[in-house]
Scaffold this motif. Structure first.
Motif, PDB file in Angstrom:
ATOM      1  N   LYS A  31      15.624  27.359  -4.264  1.00 54.74           N
ATOM      2  CA  LYS A  31      14.912  27.657  -5.571  1.00 54.74           C
ATOM      3  C   LYS A  31      14.524  26.876  -6.556  1.00 54.74           C
ATOM      4  O   LYS A  31      13.109  27.139  -7.063  1.00 54.74           O
ATOM      5  CB  LYS A  31      15.878  28.852  -6.278  1.00 54.74           C
ATOM      6  CG  LYS A  31      15.322  29.647  -7.317  1.00 54.74           C
ATOM      7  CD  LYS A  31      16.385  30.664  -8.018  1.00 54.74           C
ATOM      8  CE  LYS A  31      15.955  31.452  -9.060  1.00 54.74           C
ATOM      9  NZ  LYS A  31      16.711  32.282  -9.734  1.00 54.74           N
ATOM     10  N   SER A  35      10.324  23.733  -7.967  1.00 57.13           N
ATOM     11  CA  SER A  35       9.690  24.367  -9.236  1.00 57.13           C
ATOM     12  C   SER A  35       9.308  23.647 -10.445  1.00 57.13           C
ATOM     13  O   SER A  35       9.957  22.419 -10.437  1.00 57.13           O
ATOM     14  CB  SER A  35      10.856  25.727  -9.703  1.00 57.13           C
ATOM     15  OG  SER A  35      12.052  24.948 -10.083  1.00 57.13           O
ATOM     16  N   SER A  37       9.458  22.076 -14.023  1.00 57.18           N
ATOM     17  CA  SER A  37      10.585  22.192 -15.103  1.00 57.18           C
ATOM     18  C   SER A  37      10.001  21.465 -16.390  1.00 57.18           C
ATOM     19  O   SER A  37       9.262  20.672 -16.311  1.00 57.18           O
ATOM     20  CB  SER A  37      11.559  21.317 -14.289  1.00 57.18           C
ATOM     21  OG  SER A  37      12.654  20.945 -15.379  1.00 57.18           O
ATOM     22  N   THR A  53      13.500  24.890 -19.116  1.00 58.06           N
ATOM     23  CA  THR A  53      12.905  25.863 -18.157  1.00 58.06           C
ATOM     24  C   THR A  53      12.711  25.218 -16.689  1.00 58.06           C
ATOM     25  O   THR A  53      11.761  24.461 -16.801  1.00 58.06           O
ATOM     26  CB  THR A  53      11.571  26.616 -18.858  1.00 58.06           C
ATOM     27  OG1 THR A  53      11.776  26.980 -20.161  1.00 58.06           O
ATOM     28  CG2 THR A  53      11.081  27.658 -18.273  1.00 58.06           C
ATOM     29  N   GLY A  55      11.143  27.143 -13.361  1.00 62.27           N
ATOM     30  CA  GLY A  55      10.527  28.219 -12.915  1.00 62.27           C
ATOM     31  C   GLY A  55      10.961  29.308 -13.912  1.00 62.27           C
ATOM     32  O   GLY A  55      10.401  29.242 -15.021  1.00 62.27           O
ATOM     33  N   ASN A  56      11.541  30.545 -13.368  1.00 62.16           N
ATOM     34  CA  ASN A  56      11.725  31.646 -14.296  1.00 62.16           C
ATOM     35  C   ASN A  56      13.026  31.510 -15.116  1.00 62.16           C
ATOM     36  O   ASN A  56      13.441  32.457 -15.572  1.00 62.16           O
ATOM     37  CB  ASN A  56      11.837  33.010 -13.502  1.00 62.16           C
ATOM     38  CG  ASN A  56      10.332  33.327 -13.047  1.00 62.16           C
ATOM     39  OD1 ASN A  56       9.455  32.730 -13.585  1.00 62.16           O
ATOM     40  ND2 ASN A  56      10.298  34.071 -11.756  1.00 62.16           N
ATOM     41  N   HIS A  57      14.060  30.596 -14.881  1.00 60.25           N
ATOM     42  CA  HIS A  57      15.058  30.374 -15.237  1.00 60.25           C
ATOM     43  C   HIS A  57      14.937  29.686 -16.543  1.00 60.25           C
ATOM     44  O   HIS A  57      14.493  28.465 -16.386  1.00 60.25           O
ATOM     45  CB  HIS A  57      16.097  29.571 -14.003  1.00 60.25           C
ATOM     46  CG  HIS A  57      17.419  29.588 -14.299  1.00 60.25           C
ATOM     47  ND1 HIS A  57      18.165  30.580 -14.295  1.00 60.25           N
ATOM     48  CD2 HIS A  57      18.270  28.508 -15.022  1.00 60.25           C
ATOM     49  CE1 HIS A  57      19.538  30.289 -14.441  1.00 60.25           C
ATOM     50  NE2 HIS A  57      19.650  29.298 -14.857  1.00 60.25           N
ATOM     51  N   VAL A  58      15.796  30.035 -17.521  1.00 59.53           N
ATOM     52  CA  VAL A  58      15.729  29.307 -18.674  1.00 59.53           C
ATOM     53  C   VAL A  58      17.415  29.170 -19.284  1.00 59.53           C
ATOM     54  O   VAL A  58      18.215  30.102 -19.136  1.00 59.53           O
ATOM     55  CB  VAL A  58      15.175  30.305 -19.978  1.00 59.53           C
ATOM     56  CG1 VAL A  58      15.270  29.496 -21.219  1.00 59.53           C
ATOM     57  CG2 VAL A  58      13.750  30.188 -19.390  1.00 59.53           C
TER      58      VAL A  58
END
Length: 127
Positions: A31, A35, A37, A53, A55-58
């Motif tokens: 995942k 991505s 960063s 951050t 991708g969509n993960h913070v």
């Protein structure tokens, strides 16, 4: 202050080997493997607010050098630790078995994660 700014990941070394060593699931490894960063740091003296951050993960961590704080990991765990200076542009943090050294060299933010003899390095450029 010196660390304050926004940084975009330029390169990483030994990502998959390190992630497997800290028992990250194959799903999470894939995942975050490619991505985008971005790391944003706001420094006020010895106090830091860091937003990572991927991708969509913070992930958001706030800490003061020399004081215990909760640090969130990529896998969502919270670990209590104390960040300390190692010179004017280097911070060391022990997160259980992982040592994180964050260093600012000119416009590069270099994060080096070590567990045992396995090292993972992230190099980000100020944007």
């Amino acid at each position: 202050m010196a660390f304050s700014g926004k940084y975009e990941l330029e390169s990483k070394e030994n990502y998959e080997v390190f992630m497997k060593a800290i028992e990250t699931s194959d799903e999470l490894i894939q995942k975050f493997k490619n991505s985008k960063s971005i790391t944003e740091v706001v420094q006020d003296g010895n106090h830091f607010k860091c937003t990572f951050t991927n991708g969509n993960h913070v992930i958001y961590n706030e800490f003061t050098i020399g004081q215990e704080a909760d640090f969130e990991t990529l896998m969502g765990y919270k670990i209590k630790s104390v960040a300390n200076w190692d010179g004017p542009n280097k911070i060391i943090l022990q997160l259980n078995s992982v040592t994180l050294v964050t260093e600012l060299i000119k416009d590069k933010l270099i994060d080096t994660f070590t567990v045992g003899d396995i090292m993972y390095k992230r190099i980000s450029k100020r944007i």
